[in-house]
Structure formats: structure tokens, C-alpha cells
Write a protein that holds these residues in place. Structure first.
Motif, short mmCIF file in Angstrom:
data_model
loop_
_atom_site.label_atom_id
_atom_site.label_comp_id
_atom_site.label_asym_id
_atom_site.label_seq_id
_atom_site.Cartn_x
_atom_site.Cartn_y
_atom_site.Cartn_z
N TYR A 155 -0.90 -7.07 -11.94
CA TYR A 155 -2.35 -6.92 -11.98
C TYR A 155 -2.98 -7.54 -10.74
O TYR A 155 -3.85 -6.95 -10.10
N ASP A 211 -3.42 2.94 7.06
CA ASP A 211 -3.11 2.20 5.83
C ASP A 211 -4.36 1.78 5.05
O ASP A 211 -4.53 0.62 4.69
N LYS A 233 -7.90 0.04 -1.27
CA LYS A 233 -6.92 -0.66 -2.11
C LYS A 233 -7.32 -0.60 -3.59
O LYS A 233 -6.50 -0.38 -4.46
N ALA A 273 -6.76 7.79 -3.73
CA ALA A 273 -5.83 6.83 -3.13
C ALA A 273 -4.57 7.55 -2.65
O ALA A 273 -4.04 7.27 -1.57
N ARG A 274 -4.10 8.49 -3.46
CA ARG A 274 -2.92 9.27 -3.07
C ARG A 274 -3.20 10.05 -1.81
O ARG A 274 -2.37 10.15 -0.91
N ARG A 303 -9.26 1.62 -4.77
CA ARG A 303 -9.53 3.05 -4.95
C ARG A 303 -10.99 3.46 -4.78
O ARG A 303 -11.28 4.40 -4.06
N ASP A 350 -7.34 7.91 -8.68
CA ASP A 350 -5.93 7.97 -8.30
C ASP A 350 -5.70 9.01 -7.21
O ASP A 350 -4.96 8.78 -6.26
N PRO A 369 -0.01 1.46 -5.30
CA PRO A 369 -0.89 2.61 -5.12
C PRO A 369 -0.46 3.79 -6.01
O PRO A 369 0.74 4.03 -6.14
N PHE A 370 -1.46 4.41 -6.59
CA PHE A 370 -1.30 5.52 -7.54
C PHE A 370 -0.10 5.36 -8.45
O PHE A 370 0.79 6.18 -8.50
N HIS A 371 -0.08 4.26 -9.19
CA HIS A 371 0.84 4.01 -10.30
C HIS A 371 2.29 3.76 -9.88
O HIS A 371 3.16 3.67 -10.72
N ALA A 385 0.82 -1.21 0.00
CA ALA A 385 0.00 0.00 0.00
C ALA A 385 0.85 1.26 0.00
O ALA A 385 0.33 2.36 -0.06
N LYS A 386 2.18 1.10 0.09
CA LYS A 386 3.04 2.27 0.14
C LYS A 386 3.78 2.41 -1.18
O LYS A 386 4.31 1.43 -1.72
N ALA A 387 3.83 3.67 -1.65
CA ALA A 387 4.39 3.91 -2.98
C ALA A 387 5.86 3.49 -3.06
O ALA A 387 6.32 3.07 -4.12
N ASP A 429 -3.09 8.04 1.26
CA ASP A 429 -1.73 7.68 1.65
C ASP A 429 -1.06 8.82 2.39
O ASP A 429 -0.40 8.61 3.40
N ASN A 449 -5.06 2.11 2.08
CA ASN A 449 -4.77 1.54 0.76
C ASN A 449 -4.34 0.07 0.82
O ASN A 449 -4.14 -0.55 -0.22
N ALA A 450 -4.17 -0.46 2.04
CA ALA A 450 -3.77 -1.87 2.15
C ALA A 450 -4.98 -2.79 2.18
O ALA A 450 -4.83 -4.00 2.11
#
Lengths: 294, 425
Positions: A232, B248, B192, B399-400, B194, B396, A239-241, A150-152, B403, B250-251
Motif C-alpha cells: 500500500y 517514467d 504514480k 497509468a497503463r 494515476r 488504471d 502500476p496497473f495492478h 513504476a515498471k510492471a 507506461d 508513473n514514477a
């Protein structure tokens, strides 16, 4: 007889060639064609936009980000599976106890699909009860426990690690095959000449493994260029690309944003990059073969 | 010898192809092909039951269904449409996504069906005008819809000493503070993939700038750097900065967030009513006893009340091979109240058919239905309200933001750059 043999040859060749044309060559040509359009994937209508897509692609920060990640992936792919596979192969070739068991175990991941591997590693990276964080906390390194995917800054390395886990087994098998091809006369001769084990490894065995290394590195590079499935499954490029690869970028543009023309342009660029890499590899391999068999 | 081998291979191939052919054209049986994304926990069993009922009452029909995973569906339908081999009907999300396919000329209008089946009479007017009409014609038959609201764990709220549900923003902040003091994360969010984060953006924007401004932003007539949007991000950031979100985000996926609330590690989650399907079915919570729902609090007085949610429906493809039979099935799926009830119960959805007896609903779903009825506007959630390439940019950003919310001004600028590209501003 001569003539009918030719007919047979052509007949048999026609089958794979027609399949190849339908599933590889034709889609490739279509990608080139669509890369010059603004097709959205749904509509039967589209316009020709010339090279606009290609101009746009080199200004797109998401594209340069994907290029950067793919290069990182490629470098990691050359170092980790090659190094790890060579190390394992040398160890097992030395005649460790239960060597065949270890060989099977290390090779086992190859028999799994990358989708399954991705899912298993998602569990390993799970922040609360995943194996990695649990182990880190148990051994007193709890401060390093994090939400890996989850961390860039950790998503891409985490995905590459999962992928390498599989690739190491493949590299190991190829190196093992290479090692059995090293004549024992050579290592014995080196020993008689007073070479110690390290020297005989450095000056005899490893140079003899050159054909195997070429195969391993070529596979690593090609696999890294098409890395998609494991990304995928594990992060979808997020996260975010931060874990986007070129193939992932292509997928997002085509199937999430419906920029089919633009996505095709990125496919063309990927194809050209692959072409350069393959050409480079091909020339290198030809030369290497010449030096070995001279 | 060789020639005989060659011939025998050839005949085998021809015969093999011949076996496949007869299945396609079976006399007077009416066949409908259908592609949908209701696989697995999204209602596969309920839908199978509905199709069985259809077959029982329409013995001369054959429905060939093809369930595809929710994410894979988006690719699959694109390929089938582009390849000119579409199914007769497919499930789709009302709003910008249907608009996109309508504009591409891949769907057939169903105004005749609308008239003959009298669909206006069975639907709430807000759904008819908002979800079924594109470019002035009817295209979509609603099947089920959802409402996104604040689902909370009743025991956790009681343990934290919360006796009244928050109606205003200040009360909401108070509730969060109490939950935090009680040692639970006030809000769980699993972003996760989004989209679960979008409901926060949607509601904060709808409760401050209002539905009209939001519609402008979704259509590219307003800017992501406007003060209205900046304010949304500041309100949202305050919640993150105060530690009200489970860390977290996004996890985790939306089901993980649901689990956190279900086991009492978090107090509430802003999610669609499909969460009740997951909680009631898979987790085994009792609606109304273990959990309940309340609407997103009012922030600015005087802003029209809006609810957010998606509408799932069926659309007819322009090149459908069995259009008449397909329309019959589409009408059945909405007008047959038993099917509507099975669907609502099986998926945790609200039935668009107004004749469905509300006795089928759990107390929580009845509350959700009342909230929807009382609202002035039904708005589609972000990724269905704005065009797909724009939605990608916005998702996007969310999600950013989850974070690291501190960079929200940069994120908004980046999102506005996407908007400029998408809307050609």
C-alpha cells in the motif's frame, strides 16, 4: 477451592476470548455473510446474490493476477528471508568480531514499521536520485538504472526486496536461537569422528535447526499471505495492478470500487487459502516434532 | 482477598468509563462533529483559522474536527457511515461520489438551509446546477473549487523562444517542439497515483467529442471503444511518441511534476489550481513572474468550450446528531466571505462565493477565474464524473497508457469490459 479456581480460570479466559470474538470471529462471520450480498458499503440496503460473487471472482483477471502475485511472494518469502537469515545466523554464530553489533544491526529493521520501511525504499528506488540508480550509474551499470516501482515487471520484485530486508533479520534471530540450542557435544563428537566443518554443518547443525526452520518458514508464508502495508505504501498495487496481492485486491474492491460484497468474497477465499496453508503447516510441524523427539 | 482484588479492578473500570461520559453531554453548548480530508499541504492551517473565526463569532458552538489524509479519508468515511456513527458533516467531492452516497441514503437534503441562507444568491448558477443538486434536491454546500489548466514556467518558455501562448492544437505541438529543441521536457506528468493523468483524457475528449458525448461516456451510455475515444488516445499517443512527456510518468507524484517545472527541467504541467498553493507556499515561486497558466488548446473548432475541475463541499449526514448546529456551520463556511478568502488563499482554491473580493487572488488565479467564467461548461474531472468502480478502471487505463501507449486499443477494450460490468450493459 477447586470450584473457585475454575471460576477464576473461566473469568480470566473470558477476557481474551471476548476480545477475540469481537475483533476476529465476528468480523470473520460478517465477511462470510456479506460475501453473499451485493452490498456497496454505503447503503443500508443490499440484496442476497447467493454465490454470484464467487462465480465472478474466478473469472476476474485482476483476481487471478493477485493470486499469482501472492504465490510469487510466498515462494520468495520462503527462499529469501530463510536463506539469508540462515546464512547470517551461521556466520555470526561462528564468532565473527563484533558479532553482537552485527546482530543488532541486522535485527534493527524489525523494530521499524513496514510503512516506514516502504517509504525509505521508495527513496532508494527513486529513479533520478535514488540510492540504487545512483550506485548503478557510478559503477558503470547505468543501463540497468530504471524507474523500479513504476515498471510492471520490476514493481513486485522491488517491493518484495524491501519486505525481505526486514524479514531476514527476523529469520536470523530465530536461527540464532536455534543454533544456541544445538548441543556442542554433538558437533564435537562429529569432529572427533572425523567430520570436517562442512560435513558437521550439513549432517549435524542444519538437521538440528529443523524446529527453527519450521517457525521461520511458517512466519514467512503467513506474512506473505497478509502482505498489504508495504504494498500500500510503496505502489498501492500499481502500476496497473502489477504488484497487487490478495490483500491489496480485497482493499481495492471494498474501499476503492465500493464492491463490499465482492471484496468480502475475496476475503473468504483468502481465508480458505490461509486455512489450507495453516492446516498443512500444522500437520507437518506435528510430524517434525515427533521425529525430533523420538 | 481475591474477591477484593476482583472488585477493585471492576470499580476502576466503571470509574474510568464514568470519566469519559460527561464530556459528551454539556448542557446548552451546540456541538458539531466534522470529518475532513484537508490535512497537511491541502489546507489544514487555513481551515483551523476558519474554525477559530467561527468559534469567535459563535461562542456557544463547539466544532469537533477530525482531519484525515486524502486517501485514507475514503475508507474512514465509509466505515463511519456503515457503522451508523457518522460525523454531522464531512467534506466530499461534488459529482459522482456525492451521488453515490446520496443514492445509498446516507445524506440529508438541505433545501431548507438553501432557502433560509439564500445560497442561490452567493453562487454562480453553473456551480449550483452542476455540483449541489442530486436527484432534484440540494445536498452539498460548496466550499472551494479548482480549475485544471496548463501551468508553465515563464523563464523556460522565454528561453525556448516561445513568444505566444498556444491556442490551437497545431500551435501547441509547435510549442512542444520548441521546448524539446531547447533541451527541456515539454510536459511533466506525475501519474504514480494515476489521477493526475486523467486531465489529459478529460481535455482531449472535451475538445474533440465535446461535453455531451463525454457525459454519455461517464454515465455508461457510450463505449470506450467508440471512435471518439480512440481518437483521444491517438492524439495523446502522438505526444508521448514524440517524446514530449518527461519519461517514467508513473514514477512521480503531482508534486514531483510540479518540481520539474519549477526548476526548469520541464516546461509545463496540466494540473489543478492547488498546484499554485504548493508552488507559492512550499516551493516559493512568485505567481505571474515565475509561472503562469493558459487554457488547454482548442482542437476541433465549434466544440463548446469546457473547463475541468473538482468542487469540494460539505454534506450533512442523514443520521447527524446535531443537524441544526451543523447547518449553521455549513452556511457560515460558504457565506462568510472572510473564511472563503482565507480558504482560497490557503489552499490555492477558487472561492465559490461570488462576493469574495478578487483582490485576494494572485494574478495567475485571476487568470484561472477568468478562464472558468468564459467557459460554456464546468465539467468534473474523470474520477468525480463517473461512478467510483468505473473510475478505478479508467484510471488504471491511463497509468497503463503512460507506461506504454502502443497497446491503447487493448487498454480501451479492457476498460470497456469494466464498463460493461459496472453499468450492466
Amino acid at each position: 477451592m477447586g470450584k473457585s479456581l475454575w471460576l477464576w480460570r473461566i473469568g480470566f479466559l473470558a477476557v481474551p476470548l471476548s476480545v477475540y470474538t469481537v475483533v476476529v470471529v465476528a468480523p470473520l462471520l460478517y465477511s462470510f455473510y456479506y460475501s453473499l450480498t451485493d452490498w456497496n458499503g454505503f447503503s443500508p440496503n443490499y440484496n442476497f446474490v447467493g454465490l454470484d460473487n464467487f462465480q465472478r471472482i474466478f473469472r476476474d483477471p485482476l483476481f487471478s493476477n493477485a493470486i499469482e502475485n501472492t504465490v510469487i511472494w510466498m515462494i520468495a518469502a520462503i527462499i529469501i528471508p530463510t536463506g539469508g537469515g540462515l546464512f547470517l545466523a551461521l556466520m555470526l554464530h561462528e564468532g565473527v568480531r563484533l558479532a553482537n553489533l552485527y546482530k543488532s544491526l541486522f535485527y534493527f529493521p524489525i523494530s521499524l514499521s513496514l510503512a516506514v520501511i516502504g517509504q525509505v525504499w521508495i527513496w532508494i528506488y527513486q529513479p533520478r536520485w535514488g540510492l540504487l540508480n545512483v550506485v548503478l550509474r557510478e559503477v558503470g551499470l547505468g543501463q540497468y538504472a530504471r524507474a523500479w516501482l513504476a515498471k510492471a515487471d520490476s514493481a513486485l520484485p522491488a517491493v518484495i526486496a524491501a519486505w525481505s530486508w526486514q524479514q531476514i533479520g527476523l529469520a536470523m534471530v530465530i536461527f540464532l536461537a536455534g543454533l544456541t540450542a544445538v548441543p556442542t557435544e554433538l558437533t564435537e563428537a562429529a569432529q572427533i569422528d572425523g567430520a570436517n566443518r562442512r560435513q558437521s554443518l550439513r549432517y549435524v547443525v542444519i538437521p538440528m535447526l529443523r524446529p527453527a526452520s519450521i517457525v521461520v518458514i511458517a512466519l514467512a508464508v503467513i506474512n506473505s499471505l497478509k502482505s498489504f502495508d508495504v504494498v500500500y505504501v510503496m505502489t498501492k498495487g500499481g502500476p496497473f495492478h502489477s504488484s497487487d496481492t490478495l490483500a491489496m485486491f480485497m482493499y481495492n474492491e471494498c474501499f476503492q470500487k465500493y464492491y463490499m460484497g465482492y471484496g468480502s468474497a475475496s476475503a473468504v477465499v483468502l481465508f480458505l487459502i490461509a486455512l489450507v496453508v495453516v492446516a498443512f503447516y500444522f500437520v507437518w510441524q506435528m510430524r517434525a516434532m515427533e521425529t525430533i523427539y523420538e | 482477598m481475591r474477591r477484593r482484588l476482583f472488585l477493585s479492578v471492576l470499580t476502576t473500570l466503571v470509574l474510568a468509563l464514568g470519566v469519559v461520559a460527561p464530556v459528551a453531554g454539556q448542557g446548552d453548548v451546540k456541538q458539531v462533529t466534522l470529518l475532513h480530508y484537508f490535512s497537511g499541504e491541502l489546507g489544514f492551517d487555513a481551515l483551523s483559522q476558519i474554525f477559530n473565526n467561527f468559534k469567535a463569532s459563535h461562542p456557544d458552538y463547539i466544532v469537533l474536527t477530525n482531519p484525515v489524509g486524502h486517501e485514507e479519508f475514503k475508507t474512514q468515511i465509509l466505515i463511519m457511515l456503515a457503522g451508523d456513527e457518522p460525523p454531522d458533516i464531512f467534506s466530499y467531492w461534488a459529482g459522482a461520489r456525492v451521488q453515490f452516497v446520496v443514492d445509498a441514503g446516507r445524506l440529508a437534503p438541505i433545501d431548507d438551509l438553501w432557502e433560509s441562507a439564500g445560497l442561490d444568491a452567493v453562487l454562480p448558477p453553473a456551480i449550483v446546477s452542476g455540483a449541489t443538486i442530486y436527484n432534484g434536491q440540494h445536498y452539498l454546500v460548496p466550499f472551494g473549487y479548482h480549475y485544471a489548466g496548463m501551468f508553465y514556467n515563464k523563464q523556460v518558455f522565454a528561453d525556448a523562444g516561445i513568444t505566444e501562448l498556444p491556442q490551437t492544437w497545431d500551435q501547441f505541438l509547435e510549442v512542444c517542439e520548441k521546448l524539446k529543441a531547447a533541451g527541456v521536457a515539454p510536459i511533466a506528468l506525475g501519474s504514480k497515483n494515476r489521477w493526475p493523468a486523467q486531465f489529459w483524457f478529460d481535455y482531449l475528449l472535451l475538445r474533440t467529442a465535446g461535453p455531451e458525448y463525454r457525459a454519455d461516456l461517464m454515465a455508461g451510455r457510450a463505449s470506450y471503444t467508440d471512435p471518439q475515444v480512440v481518437r483521444v488516445m491517438e492524439l495523446w499517443k502522438e505526444l508521448v511518441d514524440k517524446g514530449y512527456f518527461y519519461p517514467d510518468a508513473n514514477a512521480y507524484d503531482w508534486t514531483d511534476a510540479g518540481d520539474l517545472v519549477a526548476v526548469g527541467e520541464a516546461g509545463m504541467t496540466l494540473m489543478g489550481t492547488w498546484l499554485t498553493g504548493y508552488w507559492d507556499g512550499t516551493v516559493g515561486l512568485v505567481p505571474g513572474e515565475d509561472y503562469d497558466v493558459f487554457p488547454f488548446p482548442v482542437i476541433d473548432e465549434g466544440v463548446p468550450d469546457a473547463v475541468v475541475g473538482p468542487v469540494d463541499g460539505w454534506v450533512l449526514t442523514a443520521k447527524a446528531k446535531h443537524a441544526e448546529a451543523a447547518k449553521e456551520l455549513m452556511a457560515f463556511l460558504l457565506t462568510d466571505t472572510e473564511s472563503q478568502a482565507i480558504w482560497a488563499k490557503g489552499q490555492g482554491a477558487l472561492a465559490p462565493n461570488i462576493n469574495v473580493d478578487t483582490a485576494i487572488y494572485s494574478p495567475v488565479m485571476i487568470k484561472a477565474l477568468d478562464i472558468v467564467k468564459a467557459a460554456d461548461t464546468f465539467a468534473f474531472n474523470y474520477d468525480l464524473a463517473t461512478t467510483p468502480p468505473m473510475a478505478e478502471g479508467g484510471l488504471d487505463m491511463f497509468a497503463r497508457f503512460m507506461d506504454d501507449p502502443s497497446g491503447y486499443e487493448t487498454y480501451l477494450q479492457d476498460t470497456e469490459n469494466v464498463a460493461k460490468e459496472v453499468f450492466g450493459k
